[in-house]
Design a protein around this motif. Structure first.
Motif, PDB file in Angstrom:
ATOM      1  N   LEU A 128       0.800  -1.218   0.000  1.00 55.08           N
ATOM      2  CA  LEU A 128       0.000   0.000   0.000  1.00 55.08           C
ATOM      3  C   LEU A 128       0.838   1.275   0.000  1.00 55.08           C
ATOM      4  N   LEU A 129       1.965   1.243   0.713  1.00 56.92           N
ATOM      5  CA  LEU A 129       2.792   2.448   0.839  1.00 56.92           C
ATOM      6  C   LEU A 129       3.870   2.430  -0.248  1.00 56.92           C
ATOM      7  N   THR A 130       3.502   2.858  -1.431  1.00 60.92           N
ATOM      8  CA  THR A 130       4.386   2.715  -2.591  1.00 60.92           C
ATOM      9  C   THR A 130       4.920   4.043  -3.121  1.00 60.92           C
ATOM     10  N   HIS A 131       4.343   5.148  -2.698  1.00 62.30           N
ATOM     11  CA  HIS A 131       4.782   6.447  -3.219  1.00 62.30           C
ATOM     12  C   HIS A 131       6.042   6.921  -2.504  1.00 62.30           C
ATOM     13  N   ALA A 132       6.796   7.765  -3.191  1.00 65.42           N
ATOM     14  CA  ALA A 132       8.063   8.248  -2.637  1.00 65.42           C
ATOM     15  C   ALA A 132       7.865   8.969  -1.312  1.00 65.42           C
ATOM     16  N   ALA A 133       6.744   9.705  -1.191  1.00 65.84           N
ATOM     17  CA  ALA A 133       6.485  10.456   0.035  1.00 65.84           C
ATOM     18  C   ALA A 133       6.163   9.545   1.216  1.00 65.84           C
ATOM     19  N   GLN A 134       5.891   8.258   0.934  1.00 63.75           N
ATOM     20  CA  GLN A 134       5.508   7.320   1.987  1.00 63.75           C
ATOM     21  C   GLN A 134       6.649   6.389   2.393  1.00 63.75           C
ATOM     22  N   VAL A 135       7.835   6.622   1.838  1.00 61.64           N
ATOM     23  CA  VAL A 135       8.966   5.731   2.103  1.00 61.64           C
ATOM     24  C   VAL A 135       9.326   5.718   3.588  1.00 61.64           C
ATOM     25  N   GLU A 136       9.340   6.904   4.198  1.00 66.44           N
ATOM     26  CA  GLU A 136       9.705   6.979   5.616  1.00 66.44           C
ATOM     27  C   GLU A 136       8.683   6.255   6.481  1.00 66.44           C
ATOM     28  N   LEU A 137       7.402   6.446   6.185  1.00 69.23           N
ATOM     29  CA  LEU A 137       6.348   5.760   6.931  1.00 69.23           C
ATOM     30  C   LEU A 137       6.463   4.253   6.750  1.00 69.23           C
ATOM     31  N   LEU A 138       6.711   3.817   5.513  1.00 71.95           N
ATOM     32  CA  LEU A 138       6.875   2.381   5.259  1.00 71.95           C
ATOM     33  C   LEU A 138       8.036   1.821   6.067  1.00 71.95           C
ATOM     34  N   GLY A 139       9.132   2.560   6.113  1.00 71.48           N
ATOM     35  CA  GLY A 139      10.280   2.093   6.888  1.00 71.48           C
ATOM     36  C   GLY A 139       9.961   1.963   8.360  1.00 71.48           C
ATOM     37  N   THR A 140       9.173   2.905   8.893  1.00 70.67           N
ATOM     38  CA  THR A 140       8.790   2.854  10.300  1.00 70.67           C
ATOM     39  C   THR A 140       7.929   1.628  10.590  1.00 70.67           C
ATOM     40  N   VAL A 141       6.954   1.372   9.707  1.00 68.13           N
ATOM     41  CA  VAL A 141       6.079   0.208   9.885  1.00 68.13           C
ATOM     42  C   VAL A 141       6.882  -1.092   9.770  1.00 68.13           C
ATOM     43  N   LYS A 164      -6.192   1.295  10.352  1.00 70.33           N
ATOM     44  CA  LYS A 164      -5.982   2.635   9.785  1.00 70.33           C
ATOM     45  C   LYS A 164      -5.323   2.542   8.413  1.00 70.33           C
ATOM     46  N   LEU A 165      -4.376   1.623   8.280  1.00 66.55           N
ATOM     47  CA  LEU A 165      -3.688   1.461   6.997  1.00 66.55           C
ATOM     48  C   LEU A 165      -4.652   1.026   5.910  1.00 66.55           C
ATOM     49  N   ARG A 166      -5.607   0.188   6.272  1.00 71.98           N
ATOM     50  CA  ARG A 166      -6.547  -0.335   5.285  1.00 71.98           C
ATOM     51  C   ARG A 166      -7.602   0.691   4.867  1.00 71.98           C
ATOM     52  N   THR A 167      -7.906   1.640   5.755  1.00 72.21           N
ATOM     53  CA  THR A 167      -9.013   2.565   5.490  1.00 72.21           C
ATOM     54  C   THR A 167      -8.566   3.996   5.210  1.00 72.21           C
ATOM     55  N   ALA A 168      -7.318   4.323   5.481  1.00 72.15           N
ATOM     56  CA  ALA A 168      -6.863   5.712   5.355  1.00 72.15           C
ATOM     57  C   ALA A 168      -6.739   6.146   3.906  1.00 72.15           C
ATOM     58  N   ASP A 169      -6.970   7.432   3.694  1.00 72.35           N
ATOM     59  CA  ASP A 169      -6.676   8.055   2.409  1.00 72.35           C
ATOM     60  C   ASP A 169      -5.189   8.417   2.449  1.00 72.35           C
ATOM     61  N   LEU A 170      -4.374   7.623   1.806  1.00 72.05           N
ATOM     62  CA  LEU A 170      -2.926   7.769   1.917  1.00 72.05           C
ATOM     63  C   LEU A 170      -2.406   9.012   1.200  1.00 72.05           C
ATOM     64  N   SER A 171      -3.289   9.708   0.484  1.00 77.40           N
ATOM     65  CA  SER A 171      -2.891  10.978  -0.122  1.00 77.40           C
ATOM     66  C   SER A 171      -3.142  12.156   0.822  1.00 77.40           C
ATOM     67  N   ASP A 172      -3.817  11.873   1.937  1.00 75.00           N
ATOM     68  CA  ASP A 172      -4.127  12.888   2.942  1.00 75.00           C
ATOM     69  C   ASP A 172      -3.006  12.924   3.977  1.00 75.00           C
ATOM     70  N   THR A 173      -2.313  14.053   4.062  1.00 75.74           N
ATOM     71  CA  THR A 173      -1.165  14.163   4.956  1.00 75.74           C
ATOM     72  C   THR A 173      -1.547  13.927   6.408  1.00 75.74           C
ATOM     73  N   SER A 174      -2.706  14.445   6.823  1.00 73.20           N
ATOM     74  CA  SER A 174      -3.116  14.286   8.223  1.00 73.20           C
ATOM     75  C   SER A 174      -3.322  12.823   8.579  1.00 73.20           C
ATOM     76  N   GLN A 175      -3.836  12.033   7.636  1.00 77.55           N
ATOM     77  CA  GLN A 175      -4.069  10.616   7.911  1.00 77.55           C
ATOM     78  C   GLN A 175      -2.763   9.827   7.910  1.00 77.55           C
ATOM     79  N   THR A 176      -1.818  10.213   7.063  1.00 77.22           N
ATOM     80  CA  THR A 176      -0.520   9.533   7.098  1.00 77.22           C
ATOM     81  C   THR A 176       0.222   9.873   8.387  1.00 77.22           C
ATOM     82  N   LEU A 177      -0.005  11.084   8.908  1.00 77.59           N
ATOM     83  CA  LEU A 177       0.597  11.446  10.197  1.00 77.59           C
ATOM     84  C   LEU A 177       0.009  10.605  11.321  1.00 77.59           C
ATOM     85  N   GLU A 178      -1.282  10.289  11.229  1.00 78.52           N
ATOM     86  CA  GLU A 178      -1.911   9.405  12.221  1.00 78.52           C
ATOM     87  C   GLU A 178      -1.295   8.011  12.149  1.00 78.52           C
TER      88      GLU A 178
END
Length: 242
Positions: free
Chosen positions: A94-107, A207-221
C-alpha cells in the motif's frame, strides 16, 4: 531460524506415516526398497519435527503459576509475530509512493522487531529455568532506573505507559525484597505489554486499510500509531532483557 529435528521414535504417528509411505512406494508404485527407505525416514523425521513444534514447551520453573503465565505469553508473542508479518506485507503493497517511504520504513521496522519477539521469549524462558533464577533486586532496579530516565523526557500517552511500567517494576521490587518469586509478576507485566502491542498493531492495520494515503493528516496518524507500536516494543525489550 532452523528448526531442530525431532527423534521419530518418540512420535509413533510419525513412524506410522513413514511406514505407510515405505509400504506404498514398494508395493504399489513398485519402487526399490533401497530408494524408499531414506524417503520414509525423511517423512518420519519431518512428521516428528512437526508434532514436536506443536507441543507446548517443557518448562522447569518450580512454579506452576509462572509456567502457565509464561506459556500464555509465548503464545501471545507468536500470534503477534504472525500478525506483524501480515501487516508488513500489506504495508509494502500500500505504501508505494516516494512520500511514503519513511512511513513504510517505520512500519517495517516495528514489524521486524515484533517477529523477533518469540525468540526473545524463548531466551527469557531459558533464563528463568530453576528456582535459583529468581529476579534479583539489581536487575529490577536497573530496569526501573531506565524507565525513570525515559519518564523525564516523555509526555502524553508515552508517559502514561512509562508510569504503568514503573508501577509494575516497583511492585516486583517489593516482592523480591520480601523474598517472594517476582518472576511471575514480571511475566504478567510482559503479557500485558504484548496485549497492548497487539491492540496498537490492530489499530495500525485498520488505519492502513481505510486511510486516504494521499491525505497528509491521515498519514501522520499512521506514523503516530507506528511510533506508539515501537514504543511498546521498547518496553517489552526492557522486560525481556537482563
Amino acid at each position: 531460524m532452523m528448526r531442530r529435528l525431532a527423534n521419530p521414535l518418540n512420535y509413533p504417528l510419525a513412524v506410522l506415516a513413514g511406514m505407510i509411505v515405505f509400504a506404498g512406494g514398494v508395493r504399489m508404485v513398485k519402487l526399490p526398497s533401497w530408494l524408499m527407505l531414506p524417503v520414509a525416514g525423511a517423512i518420519a523425521i519431518a512428521g516428528a519435527t512437526l508434532l514436536k513444534s506443536r507441543q507446548p514447551p517443557v518448562l522447569e520453573l518450580d512454579n506452576p503459576a509462572l509456567e502457565q503465565e509464561l506459556y500464555l505469553a509465548c503464545q501471545q508473542a507468536q500470534d503477534l509475530a504472525n500478525k506483524a508479518e501480515t501487516l508488513r506485507s500489506e504495508a509494502t503493497k500500500l505504501l508505494t509512493h516516494a512520500a511514503q517511504v519513511e512511513l513504510l520504513g517505520t512500519v517495517q521496522y516495528a514489524c521486524d522487531r515484533t517477529r523477533e519477539l518469540p525468540q526473545k521469549l524463548q531466551d527469557l524462558t531459558r533464563r528463568l529455568q530453576g528456582a535459583d533464577s529468581l529476579l534479583s533486586l539489581e536487575d529490577l532496579q536497573q530496569q526501573l532506573a531506565t524507565v525513570q530516565v525515559k519518564l523525564e523526557t516523555s509526555s502524553g500517552v508515552s508517559r502514561d505507559h512509562f508510569l504503568q511500567l514503573a508501577t509494575s517494576l516497583q511492585r516486583n521490587i517489593d516482592l523480591a525484597r520480601q523474598g517472594e518469586d517476582a518472576r511471575q509478576a514480571q511475566v504478567v507485566s510482559l503479557s500485558t505489554l504484548i496485549q497492548d502491542a497487539a491492540g496498537t498493531l490492530q489499530a495500525l492495520q485498520n488505519k492502513l486499510r481505510t486511510a486516504d494515503l494521499s491525505d497528509t493528516s491521515q498519514t501522520l496518524e499512521l506514523r503516530a500509531l507506528s511510533d506508539q507500536f515501537n514504543f511498546v516494543q521498547e518496553n517489552v525489550d526492557l522486560l525481556v532483557s537482563r
